[in-house]
Design a protein around this motif. Structure first.
Motif, PDB file in Angstrom:
ATOM      1  N   GLY A   1       0.844  -1.189   0.000  1.00  5.23           N
ATOM      2  CA  GLY A   1       0.000   0.000   0.000  1.00  5.23           C
ATOM      3  C   GLY A   1       0.881   1.241   0.000  1.00  5.23           C
ATOM      4  N   LEU A   2       0.246   2.382  -0.114  1.00 10.54           N
ATOM      5  CA  LEU A   2       0.967   3.652  -0.143  1.00 10.54           C
ATOM      6  C   LEU A   2       1.670   3.930   1.178  1.00 10.54           C
ATOM      7  N   SER A   3       2.651   4.800   1.142  1.00 12.25           N
ATOM      8  CA  SER A   3       3.269   5.287   2.371  1.00 12.25           C
ATOM      9  C   SER A   3       2.195   5.963   3.226  1.00 12.25           C
ATOM     10  N   GLY A   4       2.098   5.559   4.485  1.00 11.34           N
ATOM     11  CA  GLY A   4       1.074   6.120   5.362  1.00 11.34           C
ATOM     12  C   GLY A   4      -0.221   5.335   5.380  1.00 11.34           C
ATOM     13  N   ALA A   5      -0.279   4.222   4.642  1.00  9.30           N
ATOM     14  CA  ALA A   5      -1.513   3.428   4.588  1.00  9.30           C
ATOM     15  C   ALA A   5      -1.698   2.540   5.813  1.00  9.30           C
ATOM     16  N   GLY A   6      -0.663   2.404   6.636  1.00  7.74           N
ATOM     17  CA  GLY A   6      -0.794   1.632   7.866  1.00  7.74           C
ATOM     18  C   GLY A   6      -0.206   0.239   7.814  1.00  7.74           C
ATOM     19  N   LYS A   7       0.628  -0.033   6.825  1.00 10.99           N
ATOM     20  CA  LYS A   7       1.175  -1.384   6.646  1.00 10.99           C
ATOM     21  C   LYS A   7       1.943  -1.866   7.876  1.00 10.99           C
ATOM     22  N   SER A   8       2.922  -1.098   8.296  1.00 13.33           N
ATOM     23  CA  SER A   8       3.747  -1.506   9.436  1.00 13.33           C
ATOM     24  C   SER A   8       2.939  -1.520  10.730  1.00 13.33           C
ATOM     25  N   THR A   9       2.067  -0.547  10.898  1.00 17.68           N
ATOM     26  CA  THR A   9       1.245  -0.483  12.113  1.00 17.68           C
ATOM     27  C   THR A   9       0.393  -1.736  12.253  1.00 17.68           C
ATOM     28  N   ILE A  10      -0.243  -2.145  11.172  1.00 21.39           N
ATOM     29  CA  ILE A  10      -1.093  -3.338  11.217  1.00 21.39           C
ATOM     30  C   ILE A  10      -0.244  -4.594  11.383  1.00 21.39           C
ATOM     31  N   ALA A  11       0.879  -4.658  10.679  1.00 20.64           N
ATOM     32  CA  ALA A  11       1.737  -5.843  10.777  1.00 20.64           C
ATOM     33  C   ALA A  11       2.196  -6.064  12.214  1.00 20.64           C
ATOM     34  N   HIS A  12       2.617  -5.006  12.889  1.00 17.58           N
ATOM     35  CA  HIS A  12       3.090  -5.146  14.266  1.00 17.58           C
ATOM     36  C   HIS A  12       1.934  -5.437  15.225  1.00 17.58           C
ATOM     37  N   ALA A  13       0.776  -4.847  14.985  1.00 16.75           N
ATOM     38  CA  ALA A  13      -0.383  -5.143  15.835  1.00 16.75           C
ATOM     39  C   ALA A  13      -0.825  -6.594  15.661  1.00 16.75           C
ATOM     40  N   LEU A  14      -0.789  -7.080  14.428  1.00 15.24           N
ATOM     41  CA  LEU A  14      -1.123  -8.482  14.183  1.00 15.24           C
ATOM     42  C   LEU A  14      -0.094  -9.386  14.848  1.00 15.24           C
ATOM     43  N   GLU A  15       1.179  -9.010  14.776  1.00 10.85           N
ATOM     44  CA  GLU A  15       2.208  -9.828  15.428  1.00 10.85           C
ATOM     45  C   GLU A  15       1.960  -9.924  16.926  1.00 10.85           C
ATOM     46  N   GLU A  16       1.540  -8.835  17.557  1.00  7.18           N
ATOM     47  CA  GLU A  16       1.227  -8.872  18.982  1.00  7.18           C
ATOM     48  C   GLU A  16       0.147  -9.909  19.279  1.00  7.18           C
ATOM     49  N   GLU A  17      -0.889  -9.939  18.452  1.00 14.01           N
ATOM     50  CA  GLU A  17      -1.972 -10.903  18.650  1.00 14.01           C
ATOM     51  C   GLU A  17      -1.481 -12.329  18.421  1.00 14.01           C
ATOM     52  N   LEU A  18      -0.676 -12.530  17.392  1.00 12.58           N
ATOM     53  CA  LEU A  18      -0.153 -13.866  17.111  1.00 12.58           C
ATOM     54  C   LEU A  18       0.803 -14.318  18.213  1.00 12.58           C
ATOM     55  N   TYR A  19       1.601 -13.398  18.728  1.00 10.42           N
ATOM     56  CA  TYR A  19       2.505 -13.716  19.834  1.00 10.42           C
ATOM     57  C   TYR A  19       1.708 -14.162  21.055  1.00 10.42           C
ATOM     58  N   ARG A  20       0.593 -13.481  21.311  1.00 11.02           N
ATOM     59  CA  ARG A  20      -0.269 -13.832  22.442  1.00 11.02           C
ATOM     60  C   ARG A  20      -0.798 -15.254  22.307  1.00 11.02           C
ATOM     61  N   ARG A  21      -0.930 -15.713  21.058  1.00 13.53           N
ATOM     62  CA  ARG A  21      -1.408 -17.071  20.800  1.00 13.53           C
ATOM     63  C   ARG A  21      -0.282 -18.091  20.763  1.00 13.53           C
ATOM     64  N   GLY A  22       0.946 -17.645  20.974  1.00 13.95           N
ATOM     65  CA  GLY A  22       2.068 -18.563  20.998  1.00 13.95           C
ATOM     66  C   GLY A  22       2.675 -18.845  19.640  1.00 13.95           C
ATOM     67  N   CYS A  23       2.418 -17.978  18.659  1.00 10.50           N
ATOM     68  CA  CYS A  23       2.938 -18.195  17.307  1.00 10.50           C
ATOM     69  C   CYS A  23       4.372 -17.674  17.178  1.00 10.50           C
ATOM     70  N   ARG A  24       5.114 -18.311  16.268  1.00 15.84           N
ATOM     71  CA  ARG A  24       6.455 -17.844  15.910  1.00 15.84           C
ATOM     72  C   ARG A  24       6.310 -16.881  14.739  1.00 15.84           C
ATOM     73  N   THR A  25       6.717 -15.635  14.946  1.00  9.52           N
ATOM     74  CA  THR A  25       6.496 -14.600  13.935  1.00  9.52           C
ATOM     75  C   THR A  25       7.723 -13.718  13.790  1.00  9.52           C
ATOM     76  N   PHE A  26       7.753 -12.958  12.682  1.00 10.84           N
ATOM     77  CA  PHE A  26       8.761 -11.912  12.512  1.00 10.84           C
ATOM     78  C   PHE A  26       8.235 -10.892  11.519  1.00 10.84           C
TER      79      PHE A  26
END
Length: 208
Positions: free
Chosen positions: A36-61
């Motif tokens: 998506g465009l710069s400022g579309a929220g790509k990194s923000t969503i990716a890191h927020a999703l990683e937090e949720e996956l981490y809470r579930r015990g997933c291996r992520t990066f």
């Protein structure tokens, strides 16, 4: 760009396979490619999703466009050729993450369809999940805390996607998140639901 492998280099087949790592992790390894465009929220969503996956015990990066250019791709600029080489290198690195059993979240503008298609073909159709962070240019400019759009419109930043360089929208992404109208929490919930539907994750109620 891209070096040709020597005929003297032979791939070593490990005994600990991707499938065994996935069974140990209790989830599949896939790549969610946020574009998506710069400022579309790509990194923000990716890191927020990683937090949720981490809470579930997933291996992520999470691989973020700015961070990667501090190391792996520090030698590249922002010409069309360098952008393509940037994405090629990321694709090869993501392939290693998938073989390691990791859910790789990649947040890159990746403006060209052909480049994203090449990564899809490299990883395999079932392993590449294109997530289009759809956001209007107006909203992206309003969110521009770094002042990049203003500088680009003033001609201070060449090859800036959306202003002086094109962005080619995905034609058939697996997921579209409307980041200019939906909350961060809603976007994460949408992606988690998709991963459960695809069988990448077990539904939360099934996790003991």
């Amino acid at each position: 760009m891209g070096a040709v492998a020597s005929s003297n280099v032979v791939w070593h087949h490990a005994t600990v396979t991707r499938e065994r790592r996935e069974r140990l992790n209790r989830h599949r390894s896939v790549n969610l490619w946020f574009t998506g465009l710069s400022g579309a929220g790509k990194s923000t969503i990716a890191h927020a999703l990683e937090e949720e996956l981490y809470r579930r015990g997933c291996r992520t990066f999470v691989l973020d466009g700015d961070n990667v250019r501090h190391g792996l791709c520090a030698d590249l600029g922002f010409s069309d050729e360098d952008r393509r080489e940037n994405i090629r290198r990321i694709g090869e690195m993501v392939k290693l993450f998938l073989n390691a059993g990791v859910i790789a979240l990649t947040a890159f503008i990746s403006p060209f369809r052909d480049d994203r298609q090449r990564v899809r073909e490299l990883l395999g159709e079932g392993d590449f999940i294109e997530v289009y962070c759809r956001c209007s240019l107006d909203v992206c400019e309003q969110r521009d805390v770094k002042g990049l759009y203003q500088r680009a419109r003033a001609g201070e930043i060449p090859h800036f996607t959306g202003i002086s360089s094109p962005y080619e929208e995905p034609e058939a992404p697996e997921v579209v998140v409307e980041t200019d109208t939906r909350s961060l929490e809603a976007c994460v919930d949408q992606l988690v639901g998709y991963l459960e539907q695809r069988g990448v994750l077990e539904p939360l109620e099934a996790i003991v």
